[in-house]
Scaffold this active site. Structure first.
Site, PDB file in Angstrom:
ATOM      1  N   ASP A  77       1.220   0.443   2.336  1.00  0.00           N
ATOM      2  CA  ASP A  77       2.391   0.639   1.091  1.00  0.00           C
ATOM      3  C   ASP A  77       2.481   0.355   0.033  1.00  0.00           C
ATOM      4  OD1 ASP A  77       3.550  -1.431   2.973  1.00  0.00           O
ATOM      5  OD2 ASP A  77       5.005  -1.035   1.353  1.00  0.00           O
TER       6      ASP A  77
ATOM      7  N   GLU B 168       5.878  -3.368   3.766  1.00  0.00           N
ATOM      8  CA  GLU B 168       6.497  -4.098   3.199  1.00  0.00           C
ATOM      9  C   GLU B 168       6.603  -4.126   1.911  1.00  0.00           C
ATOM     10  OE1 GLU B 168       4.509  -8.486   0.992  1.00  0.00           O
ATOM     11  OE2 GLU B 168       4.535  -5.815   0.696  1.00  0.00           O
TER      12      GLU B 168
END
Length: 492
Positions: A102, A165
């Site tokens: 991400d 994250e």
């Protein structure tokens, strides 16, 4: 060693794979339920990135697993062989490499399209190229080169792919509820030579409700800016109105604001712009984005605009008081000292403070703050330091997540092995392991430390416009990771 030669041969393929991965806009979005794939907890873009790399892993002969779209892994090895190739025994030990796919939102002002994956000037450009897609690809090709060279690690080597994250880590939490955590390993999401500690991280909101205006005059109608708590805000806008001016009449206060904006630009060099919108006046400020772990490398647009607004008298006393509070106790400082939370310890140094976002209207304001505190201290010590001042200004605190600090001695076996590998591959014997303010997946389970991929002296490009990774450094990182995997998992 054959695997190092193979990494050189994979150079073009590595660049192409990274470019394709960067082209996927894997910013976390709302969960969506689909007929064919079930729940996508982090939206379509993140899911596409996961599926892309898992498919690549299967094509290259790795074992892969998708854990209910919350995360996944790519792995090989974990056994000892006879000379004939038959398995003697399989190991329960797992070396984990924890990366994430991400990315933070792209922001504005890019020279290259942020999701083009452009290859130019010996670099791959795009959001995520350095944080963390580039390092993940370096780790992947380190594993591929080792496997293709015939190396069979005695311990299983597992590249774990995290998917949120940059936000809440729910994916990694779910993943480890289904899969046993690795025994040891590293996360390729920080700096070389090696990280032996990470400061604690808290995200919280400072909030205040505003009373009603008791008179007519200059009003701050709204203010909004910032992309994420862990990013230095690079843009913010405010809307002002002079309620004392009859409809259709011109406002002398607006002209004064325009004049002051010109003076402010000349005095400070900060970028402030002013334009009329109907009865209102819009003021915008532009800063320089940086990672929330190193806010001193950026310029906070919220602080610029609050500094500028401090030159004017607003009719609402609560608004005026909040602006005074911000400029007096936060301003452009990033150590939290004036706010009362400037803590310090010997292993890790001082507090790091970043104002990431602001949302204000005529009724209230919410300021989102990201603080990284020393490894031997606690979140409560941060809050305790701030509360006397916040109480004085009738400000509330909404506590968010607290990521506890981690610390491993610099002379521990894992750190010394990683340092040896780094030094042998780079020739850099001067750099030492250190503690960072960043928060990485080293916190996700025991036995993990951050290892690369930013080299000493290189700029920190994570969360900034024009993010890139140098192709030569990408290849070198893959070689360092391959050496580390070999050293840590080879048969005795």
């Amino acid at each position: 060693m054959d695997y190092l030669r193979l990494i050189d041969e994979y150079r073009s393929e590595m660049v192409r794979t990274l470019s394709e991965l960067v082209q996927i806009r894997s910013v976390e979005e709302d969960a969506v339920e689909t007929e064919d794939k079930g729940l996508l907890p982090f939206g379509y873009g993140v899911q596409e990135a996961l599926e892309y790399l898992l498919y690549k892993g299967r094509e290259d002969g790795f074992d892969t697993e998708n854990i209910d779209n919350y995360g996944g892994h790519i792995e090989f090895g974990g056994c000892t062989l006879y000379e004939s190739g038959e398995t003697i025994f399989a190991s329960d030990e797992v070396m984990g490499i924890l990366g994430h796919l991400d990315v933070v939102p792209e922001g504005d002002g890019w020279d290259f399209e942020p999701y083009s994956g452009a290859v130019a000037d010996g670099r791959v450009y795009g959001r995520g190229s350095s944080d963390d897609k580039g390092p993940v690809i370096a780790a992947y090709y380190a594993m591929k080169a080792l496997k293709d060279s015939g190396f069979v690690p005695e311990k299983k080597v597992r590249l774990i792919l995290g998917l949120d994250e940059e936000t809440n880590w729910k994916g990694m939490e779910y993943y480890f509820s289904k899969v046993e955590p690795p025994t040891f390993g590293f996360t390729p999401d920080s700096d070389f030579p090696a990280i032996h500690g990470e400061k604690g991280i808290i995200v919280f909101q400072i909030a205040k409700k505003f009373g009603k205006n008791m008179d007519k005059g200059l009003e701050l109608r709204s203010m909004s800016g910032g992309n994420a708590p862990n990013m230095v805000a690079d843009s913010v806008r405010a809307v002002l109105r002079d309620s004392s001016v009859p409809s259709g009449a011109s406002s002398a206060s607006y002209e004064k604001i325009r004049e002051q904006a010109a003076l402010y630009r000349a005095e400070t060099g900060h970028r402030i712009s002013v334009r009329g919108i109907g009865k209102n006046l819009e003021i915008s400020a532009a800063g320089v984005s940086a990672h929330g772990a190193t806010p001193e490398k950026g310029t906070n647009a919220i602080s610029i605009l609050m500094d500028f607004l401090g030159r004017f008298n607003f009719v609402n006393e609560d608004v005026a008081e909040f602006i005074e509070f911000y400029n007096r106790f936060i301003g452009f400082e990033t150590d939290g000292k004036r706010l009362g939370c400037g803590l310090w310890d010997e292993p890790s140094g001082g507090t790091i403070l970043n104002v990431g976002q602001i949302e204000m209207d005529t009724e209230s304001v919410t300021l989102t703050v990201n603080v990284r505190y020393p490894v031997t201290l606690t979140a409560e010590m941060v809050y305790d330091g701030m509360m006397p001042l916040l109480n004085q200004y009738n400000l509330g605190v909404v506590k968010g997540k607290d990521q506890k600090p981690i610390y491993l001695a610099a002379d521990s076996p894992l750190i010394t092995t990683l340092m040896d590998v780094y030094r042998e591959r780079t020739g850099d014997y001067e750099s030492r392991p250190f503690v960072i303010g960043g928060g990485t997946y080293a916190r996700a389970c025991d036995g993990i430390v951050a290892f690369g991929a930013i080299f000493p002296g290189d700029p920190e490009l994570a969360h900034q416009k024009n993010e890139f990774i140098e192709i030569d450094k990408l290849v070198l990182t893959a070689k360092i990771y391959a050496d580390a995997i070999y050293r840590l998992t080879k048969p005795e």
